[in-house]
Design an enzyme around this catalytic site. Structure first.
Site, short mmCIF file in Angstrom:
data_model
loop_
_atom_site.label_atom_id
_atom_site.label_comp_id
_atom_site.label_asym_id
_atom_site.label_seq_id
_atom_site.Cartn_x
_atom_site.Cartn_y
_atom_site.Cartn_z
N HIS A 117 -1.33 -1.48 -4.36
CA HIS A 117 -2.68 -0.95 -3.56
C HIS A 117 -2.54 0.53 -3.33
CE1 HIS A 117 -6.16 -1.96 -1.02
NE2 HIS A 117 -5.71 -1.04 -0.09
N MET A 154 -12.15 4.44 -0.52
CA MET A 154 -12.68 4.80 0.65
C MET A 154 -13.73 6.17 0.50
SD MET A 154 -9.91 3.22 3.16
CE MET A 154 -8.38 3.47 1.83
N MET A 198 -11.42 -5.73 5.50
CA MET A 198 -10.53 -4.73 6.51
C MET A 198 -10.31 -5.36 7.95
SD MET A 198 -10.10 -2.15 4.60
CE MET A 198 -9.02 -1.25 5.84
N ASP A 251 -6.59 -6.41 4.49
CA ASP A 251 -5.98 -4.85 4.49
C ASP A 251 -6.10 -4.38 6.03
OD1 ASP A 251 -5.01 -2.45 3.62
OD2 ASP A 251 -6.91 -1.82 2.53
N ASP A 263 -4.96 3.69 -1.88
CA ASP A 263 -6.05 3.98 -1.10
C ASP A 263 -6.51 5.83 -1.25
OD1 ASP A 263 -6.16 1.40 0.73
OD2 ASP A 263 -4.03 2.25 1.04
N HIS A 310 -8.39 0.84 -4.05
CA HIS A 310 -9.18 0.90 -2.61
C HIS A 310 -9.85 2.07 -2.56
CE1 HIS A 310 -9.67 -0.18 1.90
NE2 HIS A 310 -10.85 -0.09 1.31
N SER A 334 0.76 -1.19 0.00
CA SER A 334 0.10 0.02 -0.03
C SER A 334 0.93 1.27 0.03
CB SER A 334 -1.10 -0.02 1.32
OG SER A 334 -1.43 1.15 1.41
N MET A 389 -9.20 8.12 -0.37
CA MET A 389 -10.22 8.69 0.91
C MET A 389 -10.85 10.07 0.39
SD MET A 389 -7.61 7.47 3.94
CE MET A 389 -6.88 5.92 3.94
C1 DX5 Z 1 -6.24 1.91 5.53
C2 DX5 Z 1 -5.94 1.54 4.18
C3 DX5 Z 1 -4.78 0.42 4.21
C4 DX5 Z 1 -3.38 0.82 4.99
C5 DX5 Z 1 -2.77 -0.31 5.43
O1 DX5 Z 1 -7.56 2.44 5.67
O2 DX5 Z 1 -7.03 0.90 3.52
O3 DX5 Z 1 -4.46 -0.07 2.75
O4 DX5 Z 1 -2.65 1.35 3.90
O5 DX5 Z 1 -1.94 0.13 6.12
P1 DX5 Z 1 -0.97 -0.59 7.25
O6 DX5 Z 1 -0.44 -2.00 6.28
O7 DX5 Z 1 0.10 0.10 7.62
O8 DX5 Z 1 -1.96 -1.20 8.16
ZN ZN Z 2 -6.54 -0.02 1.54
#
Ligand code: DX5
Ligand code: ZN
Length: 215
Positions: A32, A67, A136, A174, A34, A65, A7, A36
């Site tokens: 990956h 969010m 998650m 994740d 993210d 991903h 990620s 948001m």
């Molecule tokens: C959190 C993200 C993850 C995050 C995971 O909301 O969806 O992808 O980057 O991070 P680690 O591996 O640091 O828990």
């Molecule tokens: Zn993620």
């Protein structure tokens, strides 16, 4: 052997080019990303222009991903950014079946993400349509959080549900993944491990990715 999706949330955003090239040179299977919106989760990360720039450098499939609320509004934009996998939250889609079909019609793999409190049974009727289910193992919004141990049992329940529904979906996990939680997850039936903090805060990210791969 695990599939690994580092990620980039924990990468150095001032040196993304360097960090994406590190992933290119690694044994990682995908990247990956993210996204948001500050509404679905209490944090804001990156959007379309950044994903496009990443896609220009990336040599591995982009696992995006989302969010964000109502991600079905952005299917074509996400495809045009170069995503291979579009991951939407169950909790963010009123008409999940329609969104999943739209993602597939756009030529991407369709993945549905469940928050820690959402039971796997919610996917029973759509499981055969999915390419991937993302569980998650932290509450979404931040990297570097602690793994929620109950997700191990949830992974086993999801494996059973996918077998029962004859779904070929892969199981991705994740949040809080490291060598210890990763090994437990693989034993529970996971296919793909996402890892942000564990990879990018390690002294040798290439080696860390390789160790996750060997789980
Ligand atoms: C959190 C993200 C993850 C995050 C995971 O909301 O969806 O992808 O980057 O991070 P680690 O591996 O640091 O828990
Ligand atoms: Zn993620």
């Amino acid at each position: 052997m695990a599939l690994v999706s580092p990620s980039i949330l924990s990468a150095d955003f001032g040196n993304l080019d360097r960090d994406i090239k590190m992933i290119n040179a690694s044994r990682a299977d995908m990247i990956h990303i993210d996204v948001m919106d500050g509404v679905f989760v209490p944090n804001i990360s990156i959007g379309f222009p950044a994903i496009k720039s990443i896609a220009k450098v990336a040599e591995k499939p982009l696992d995006v991903h989302l969010m964000i609320v109502d991600p079905g509004r952005y299917v074509s934009q996400i495809r045009d950014c170069g995503a291979s996998i579009m991951n939407v939250h169950y909790e963010a889609c009123t008409h999940l079946h329609r969104v999943v079909q739209q993602i597939k019609d756009a030529g991407m793999k369709a993945a549905v993400t469940l928050n820690p409190a959402t039971p796997v049974v919610m996917l029973e009727d759509i499981a055969p349509d999915l390419d991937m289910v993302l569980l998650m193992s932290v509450n979404p919004g931040f990297g570097g959080q602690k793994f929620i141990p109950e997700i191990l049992n949830k992974t086993k329940r999801l494996r059973r549900l996918l077998d029962e529904t004859k779904s070929k979906a892969l199981i991705e996990i994740d949040g809080g993944v490291n060598l210890s939680t990763g090994a437990d997850l693989m034993a529970a039936g996971a296919d793909i491990l996402v890892a942000g903090n564990f990879v990018f805060s390690s002294e040798n990210p290439l080696d860390t990715i390789s160790r996750l791969k060997d789980l």
